[in-house]
Scaffold this active site. Structure first.
Site, short mmCIF file in Angstrom:
data_model
loop_
_atom_site.label_atom_id
_atom_site.label_comp_id
_atom_site.label_asym_id
_atom_site.label_seq_id
_atom_site.Cartn_x
_atom_site.Cartn_y
_atom_site.Cartn_z
N GLY A 12 0.85 -1.20 0.00
CA GLY A 12 0.00 0.00 0.00
C GLY A 12 0.88 1.24 0.00
O GLY A 12 2.10 1.17 -0.25
N THR A 44 -5.29 1.21 0.47
CA THR A 44 -4.88 2.41 -0.27
C THR A 44 -5.68 2.54 -1.57
O THR A 44 -6.16 3.62 -1.91
CB THR A 44 -3.37 2.33 -0.59
OG1 THR A 44 -2.65 2.30 0.64
CG2 THR A 44 -2.91 3.51 -1.42
N GLY A 49 -11.76 9.91 -0.67
CA GLY A 49 -11.86 11.35 -0.40
C GLY A 49 -10.63 12.12 -0.82
O GLY A 49 -10.72 13.16 -1.47
N GLU A 116 -13.43 18.21 4.40
CA GLU A 116 -13.93 17.00 5.06
C GLU A 116 -14.24 17.29 6.52
O GLU A 116 -13.82 18.33 7.06
CB GLU A 116 -12.95 15.84 4.90
CG GLU A 116 -12.89 15.36 3.46
CD GLU A 116 -12.35 13.96 3.28
OE1 GLU A 116 -12.12 13.27 4.29
OE2 GLU A 116 -12.16 13.57 2.12
N HIS A 244 -16.87 4.20 9.89
CA HIS A 244 -17.28 5.23 8.95
C HIS A 244 -18.79 5.33 9.00
O HIS A 244 -19.47 4.30 8.98
CB HIS A 244 -16.82 4.91 7.53
CG HIS A 244 -16.81 6.13 6.65
ND1 HIS A 244 -17.97 6.71 6.21
CD2 HIS A 244 -15.80 6.89 6.19
CE1 HIS A 244 -17.66 7.78 5.49
NE2 HIS A 244 -16.34 7.91 5.47
N ARG A 291 -16.27 11.64 12.83
CA ARG A 291 -16.89 10.39 12.40
C ARG A 291 -17.58 9.63 13.52
O ARG A 291 -18.67 9.08 13.34
CB ARG A 291 -15.82 9.49 11.80
CG ARG A 291 -15.45 9.95 10.46
CD ARG A 291 -14.47 9.05 9.81
NE ARG A 291 -14.21 9.64 8.51
CZ ARG A 291 -13.29 9.24 7.68
NH1 ARG A 291 -12.50 8.25 8.02
NH2 ARG A 291 -13.14 9.82 6.52
N HIS A 353 -14.01 0.95 9.68
CA HIS A 353 -13.31 1.62 8.58
C HIS A 353 -11.80 1.74 8.79
O HIS A 353 -11.02 1.48 7.88
CB HIS A 353 -13.92 3.02 8.43
CG HIS A 353 -13.39 3.81 7.29
ND1 HIS A 353 -13.46 3.36 5.99
CD2 HIS A 353 -12.79 5.03 7.23
CE1 HIS A 353 -12.92 4.27 5.19
NE2 HIS A 353 -12.50 5.29 5.92
N ARG A 388 -9.32 9.21 14.36
CA ARG A 388 -8.54 9.76 13.24
C ARG A 388 -9.27 10.94 12.58
O ARG A 388 -10.46 10.86 12.30
CB ARG A 388 -8.33 8.66 12.20
CG ARG A 388 -7.62 9.11 10.95
CD ARG A 388 -7.58 7.98 9.95
NE ARG A 388 -8.89 7.69 9.42
CZ ARG A 388 -9.17 7.58 8.12
NH1 ARG A 388 -8.23 7.73 7.22
NH2 ARG A 388 -10.39 7.30 7.73
N SER A 393 -4.64 9.46 7.04
CA SER A 393 -3.95 8.17 7.07
C SER A 393 -3.08 7.92 5.83
O SER A 393 -1.99 7.35 5.95
CB SER A 393 -4.94 7.03 7.25
OG SER A 393 -6.07 7.26 6.46
#
Ligand SMILES: Cc1cc2nc3c(=O)[nH]c(=O)nc-3n(C[C@H](O)[C@H](O)[C@H](O)COP(=O)(O)OP(=O)(O)OC[C@H]3O[C@@H](n4cnc5c(N)ncnc54)[C@H](O)[C@@H]3O)c2cc1C
Length: 533
Positions: A12, A44, A49, A116, A244, A291, A353, A388, A393
């Site tokens: 990833g 990945t 988003g 976001e 999520h 979230r 998520h 997070r 990430s």
């Protein structure tokens, strides 16, 4: 058997970045393995988003503030500082210049910055809603340009090779634990090989697949975390699983992510009766609340009247052409299951998520085990704390991939660790493995783990639920271990053994932490600040 300077497990963004940076030294040999048939098969690849960059009205200080606020008091400020300062210039160097990724631009030629949840600035750059796919493709192409990187796909790491555990010298017992590579299962040849390395990097990603509802692809089952735990590494913050709020609830598309960017562009959550509800739960942020807040709000709205979904309405807030241009993949996926998001709201449910915890590492990605690094979602740098901040990430994987590579390069130049010889490390012992892998056990036990985790270690936890989960998981682990000791190895069996191990790690961490914080919510929480319990 293979020998290399650096073994990277996982392709990833974290593993690929580390390999690319190490390969800048043409004398360095790198083996990069992935259990997937193709390099792109990873969390990945599915990221939608985007990734954090720095917009003109933004600063490292503002980003640090947002990360620490989302982390609910448990984010490590130094980690946030590193990401905020080093992230944007590295993004430009690695993703834009080296991997050639064409992020979206506005008509005036400036980069297009998305908004976001819980971000105080528009700072997310993207490639439509397929940012992860573009990053994976760009990095894969870049990896192919380096002859000193050997890439092995269909290669599943089974266990880390560590001394003293795999050593034949009894005096190694008195030395610190050190890693010398991994046992790797060749899924094509169905055999296990030793890959010996001076340094090993774990970059195996997350573990969403241990939950019934998840946005993660099939390989995210916690392999690296389980391997590190078995080797004696310290695992921290394992109770913090981010759910999520919005995955598609249409049949045939379960778990498909409806990106936060959709709410960033103005979409509103509604009950199936069409009533907005987020103001009740978060008067300040409403639909752009963190979230954990949104996911629990949806869970509660669904619970009492027993709804199987809530609705996400973007159609009333964005013109149809703009929706199709900004979210082409989400639009196409919704159309596939008969939902036209430009005209009607999308049915959504929460889903596991992101894993905020992981193998404890320092600012260079070093674990507590000698010559073992961990980067990306499998690791815990402290950045995410208890929750997070969206879109941090990918950047974290890239920054720590780069930093681990830099640290390893210095280490290998200064004092090259001794790689054990073939004779010093026992070959994989297959004696006694007489039974063929029974897919009914593998699938059935995996579904049992997923159900236990969803109901008892999910969005709303309690001491009773967690104690029940631990009892059931322990029983299951005994069964799986017995089965594992007698059965010929397969990728599914490796994953099942790891899944039950990481499920227990999470359930135990959640049981012992009686404070609700960030994405760990206990219905029977004690007051925050009560450290005695
Ligand atoms: C649907 C979705 C959307 C997301 N959107 C965003 C976003 O917009 N922005 C953002 O910042 N983050 C996003 N995330 C999170 C982000 O994608 C991940 O946290 C990040 O990509 C993790 O990168 P990684 O390199 O650590 O792991 P991964 O990308 O998951 O890679 C793990 C690698 O390890 C390999 N592997 C696993 N086990 C083994 C084994 N036993 N042996 C060998 N190889 C193994 C896998 O095959 C894979 O190559 C999203 C995640 C999902 C699932």
């Amino acid at each position: 058997m293979k020998t290399t300077d650096v073994l990277v497990i996982g392709s990833g963004i974290a593993g690929a970045t580390a390999a690319l940076r190490l390969a800048q030294n043409p004398k360095r040999s790198i083996i990069l393995i992935t259990r997937a048939p193709i390099l792109q098969d990873s969390n990945t690849y599915w990221a939608q988003g985007g990734i954090i960059y720095r917009s003109p009205d933004d600063s490292a200080r503002l980003l640090v503030e947002d990360i620490l606020a989302a982390g609910a008091g448990a984010s490590l400020p130094q980690a946030a500082q590193i990401l905020a300062e080093q992230g944007p210039p590295l993004l430009e160097e690695v993703l834009i210049r080296e991997a050639g990724i064409q992020f979206d631009h506005e008509s005036n030629g400036e980069l297009s910055f998305g908004q976001e949840a819980a971000h105080s600035r528009r700072r997310i750059i993207h490639v439509g809603d397929g940012t992860g796919a573009a990053i994976s493709q760009g990095l894969t192409a870049a990896l192919g340009r380096y002859p000193n990187i050997e890439i092995l796909s269909n290669a599943t790491a089974v266990d880390l090779i560590t001394s003293p555990h795999h050593s034949r010298d009894p005096l190694d017992t008195y030395r610190p634990i050190a890693c010398h590579g991994a046992y790797v299962f060749d899924r094509n040849g169905e055999s296990v090989h030793r890959t010996l390395a001076a340094v090993t990097i774990l970059a195996t990603g997350g573990l969403g697949r241990i939950y019934r509802n998840t946005t993660n692809p099939a390989g995210a089952r916690g392999d690296g975390l389980a391997m590190a735990a078995r080797a004696g590494a310290r695992i921290i913050n394992a109770e913090y699983i981010q759910f999520h709020p919005t995955s598609l609830a249409g049949p045939g598309a379960e778990g498909f992510l409806i990106s936060e960017a959709v709410r960033g562009e103005g979409a509103i959550l509604l009950t199936p009766q069409g009533i907005p509800f987020m103001e009740k739960y978060s008067p300040e942020w409403k639909d752009l609340a963190p979230r954990a807040v949104v996911a629990r709000a949806i869970h509660l709205e669904m619970q009492a009247p027993d709804y199987s979904y809530v609705l996400l309405d973007i159609a009333s807030h964005m013109p149809a052409e703009a929706i199709q241009a900004r979210f082409p993949n989400i639009y196409a996926k919704c159309m596939q299951v008969g939902i036209d998001m430009t005209r009607e709201p999308i049915p959504v449910v929460p889903a596991a998520h992101y894993f905020c915890g992981g193998v404890a590492v320092d600012e260079w990605g070093q674990t507590g085990i000698g010559h073992l690094y961990a980067i990306g979602e499998v690791s815990c740098t402290g950045l995410h704390g208890a929750n997070r901040l969206a879109s941090t990430s990918l950047l974290e994987g890239m920054v720590w991939g780069h930093r681990a590579a830099e640290h390893i390069e210095n280490l290998l130049t200064e004092s090259y660790p001794l790689i054990p010889t073939r004779a010093e490390v026992p070959a994989w012992d297959e004696s006694g493995l007489t039974r063929e892998s029974d897919p009914a056990f593998i699938q059935g036990d995996m579904e049992t783990i997923q159900n236990i985790m969803w109901h008892y270690v999910g969005l709303i936890r309690s001491g009773d639920r967690l104690a029940r989960a631990i009892r059931e998981l322990r029983h299951l682990q005994n069964e799986i271990e017995t089965f594992y000791r007698r059965t010929k190895l397969s990728d599914g069996l490796i994953g099942l053994r790891n899944a039950v191990e990481v499920a227990l790690i999470i359930a135990q961490a959640a049981y012992h932490n009686r404070q609700s914080r960030g994405c760990h919510f206990r219905a029977d929480a004690v007051e925050v600040g009560d450290r005695l319990l």
